[in-house]
Motif scaffolding. Structure first.
Motif: not given
Length: 132
Positions: A42-43, A52-59, A94-98
């Motif tokens: 995140w940034t 805002v705090v924006s970013g990505r989540i990875y499973n 889902t598994p392995g996605t972001t």
């Protein structure tokens, strides 16, 4: 008047998320060790003039995750929590996605910490879903 269970829980969740966390003790993630299943990047930036705090989540786990909630902590210079925000992510990962996320915060300071507050694992059995 009897409320449908899903509607009532959605209203309760929406109400809970719209109230800033102001309890004496800071909120902590409900799942110990969530870091082994998810990675967050995140940034802090601005969107339409608001911080805002924006970013990505990875499973990184082996199951789909639903009902994901992120906790954003704003920290002071000493690393103490001065403000918190809970945000519900309205998708299944889902598994392995972001997936991307963007959470409005009160201040555009660089001192924020993001963690996975809660989630449910979802398994599928011939088209039927099971949550754990």
């Amino acid at each position: 008047m009897k409320w449908p269970g899903g509607l009532l829980s959605t209203l309760v969740l929406a109400t809970a998320l719209s109230v800033p966390a102001t309890s004496a003790a800071p909120l902590q993630p409900l799942v110990f060790g969530w870091e082994q299943f998810f990675t967050l990047t995140w940034t802090v930036s601005e969107h339409k003039g608001r911080p805002v705090v924006s970013g990505r989540i990875y499973n990184n786990g082996n199951f789909a995750a639903a009902n994901l909630r992120l906790l954003v902590d704003e920290l002071d210079a000493d690393g103490q929590v001065v403000d918190q925000k809970l945000s519900w992510l309205g998708f299944m990962l889902t598994p392995g996605t972001t997936a991307p996320f963007e959470i409005g915060v009160n201040r555009a300071t660089p001192n924020h910490r993001v963690s996975v507050f809660a989630f449910d694992w979802v398994q599928s059995d011939h088209g039927r879903r099971h949550r754990f």
